[in-house]
Design a protein around this motif. Structure first.
Motif, PDB file in Angstrom:
ATOM      1  N   TRP A   1       0.836  -1.199   0.000  1.00 13.42           N
ATOM      2  CA  TRP A   1       0.000   0.000   0.000  1.00 13.42           C
ATOM      3  C   TRP A   1       0.869   1.245   0.000  1.00 13.42           C
ATOM      4  CZ3 TRP A   1      -4.193  -1.204   4.247  1.00 13.42           C
ATOM      5  CH2 TRP A   1      -4.959  -2.302   3.826  1.00 13.42           C
ATOM      6  N   GLN A   2       1.985   1.199   0.719  1.00 10.28           N
ATOM      7  CA  GLN A   2       2.868   2.357   0.800  1.00 10.28           C
ATOM      8  C   GLN A   2       3.507   2.674  -0.554  1.00 10.28           C
ATOM      9  OE1 GLN A   2       5.358   0.941   4.002  1.00 10.28           O
ATOM     10  NE2 GLN A   2       4.212   2.148   5.507  1.00 10.28           N
ATOM     11  N   ARG A   3       3.669   1.668  -1.403  1.00  9.70           N
ATOM     12  CA  ARG A   3       4.265   1.888  -2.724  1.00  9.70           C
ATOM     13  C   ARG A   3       3.245   2.384  -3.747  1.00  9.70           C
ATOM     14  NH1 ARG A   3       7.323  -2.735  -1.053  1.00  9.70           N
ATOM     15  NH2 ARG A   3       5.795  -4.163  -1.904  1.00  9.70           N
ATOM     16  N   THR A   4       1.974   2.281  -3.416  1.00  8.13           N
ATOM     17  CA  THR A   4       0.908   2.671  -4.328  1.00  8.13           C
ATOM     18  C   THR A   4       0.408   4.068  -3.966  1.00  8.13           C
ATOM     19  OG1 THR A   4       0.238   0.360  -4.455  1.00  8.13           O
ATOM     20  CG2 THR A   4      -1.341   1.978  -5.232  1.00  8.13           C
ATOM     21  N   LYS A   5       0.276   4.927  -4.963  1.00  4.94           N
ATOM     22  CA  LYS A   5      -0.253   6.272  -4.716  1.00  4.94           C
ATOM     23  C   LYS A   5      -1.767   6.222  -4.576  1.00  4.94           C
ATOM     24  CE  LYS A   5       3.282   9.123  -6.674  1.00  4.94           C
ATOM     25  NZ  LYS A   5       3.472  10.491  -6.308  1.00  4.94           N
ATOM     26  N   ILE A   6      -2.274   7.018  -3.659  1.00  2.00           N
ATOM     27  CA  ILE A   6      -3.726   7.149  -3.491  1.00  2.00           C
ATOM     28  C   ILE A   6      -4.225   8.023  -4.630  1.00  2.00           C
ATOM     29  CG2 ILE A   6      -5.562   7.995  -1.990  1.00  2.00           C
ATOM     30  CD1 ILE A   6      -3.624   7.559   0.377  1.00  2.00           C
ATOM     31  N   ASN A   7      -5.359   7.674  -5.200  1.00  2.95           N
ATOM     32  CA  ASN A   7      -5.975   8.465  -6.257  1.00  2.95           C
ATOM     33  C   ASN A   7      -6.082   9.924  -5.808  1.00  2.95           C
ATOM     34  OD1 ASN A   7      -8.562   9.775  -7.313  1.00  2.95           O
ATOM     35  ND2 ASN A   7      -8.228   8.109  -8.786  1.00  2.95           N
ATOM     36  N   LYS A   8      -5.609  10.851  -6.645  1.00  2.00           N
ATOM     37  CA  LYS A   8      -5.557  12.273  -6.264  1.00  2.00           C
ATOM     38  C   LYS A   8      -6.924  12.846  -5.918  1.00  2.00           C
ATOM     39  CE  LYS A   8      -1.391  13.548  -8.747  1.00  2.00           C
ATOM     40  NZ  LYS A   8      -0.786  14.423  -9.747  1.00  2.00           N
ATOM     41  N   GLU A   9      -7.942  12.517  -6.716  1.00  2.00           N
ATOM     42  CA  GLU A   9      -9.282  13.055  -6.439  1.00  2.00           C
ATOM     43  C   GLU A   9      -9.839  12.498  -5.129  1.00  2.00           C
ATOM     44  OE1 GLU A   9     -10.237  11.511 -10.042  1.00  2.00           O
ATOM     45  OE2 GLU A   9      -9.266  13.177 -11.063  1.00  2.00           O
ATOM     46  N   LYS A  10      -9.631  11.215  -4.926  1.00  2.00           N
ATOM     47  CA  LYS A  10     -10.094  10.576  -3.687  1.00  2.00           C
ATOM     48  C   LYS A  10      -9.393  11.205  -2.486  1.00  2.00           C
ATOM     49  CE  LYS A  10      -9.851   6.118  -1.307  1.00  2.00           C
ATOM     50  NZ  LYS A  10      -9.440   4.716  -1.402  1.00  2.00           N
TER      51      LYS A  10
END
Length: 93
Positions: A34-43
């Motif tokens: 999860w730490q390597r994955t970016k959170i969707n900017k809009e979310k």
């Protein structure tokens, strides 16, 4: 009396599902994937805006008994970015 019993259990690391507890953000174990994955900017923008308006996280932080994050990664990230030491969490059985 129930609150006292819950308090004693918490001292010994026993957390009851369905109740809010406050834990140190640094104690929450986040899956490295999860730490390597970016959170969707809009979310993320929506969730941080909600936090600014209400002072609360839009998504609950859910942990297992070993403090592994089950859900609420965006809330944990907001807490880390904003330097929030303790956050409200819920435990699952």
């Amino acid at each position: 009396m129930k609150e006292f019993i819950r308090f004693i259990k918490r001292i010994f690391g026993k957390y009851e599902p369905g109740y809010e507890y406050w834990v140190y953000t640094r104690d929450i174990k986040v899956n490295p994937e999860w730490q390597r994955t970016k959170i969707n900017k809009e979310k993320f923008a929506k969730k941080i805006t909600y936090w600014y308006k209400t002072g609360e996280f839009e998504s609950k932080i859910i942990l297992d008994r070993d403090f592994n994050l089950i859900d609420g990664y965006s809330s944990v990230r907001i807490a880390e970015i904003k330097g929030i030491d303790k956050v409200p969490v819920y435990f699952v059985g």
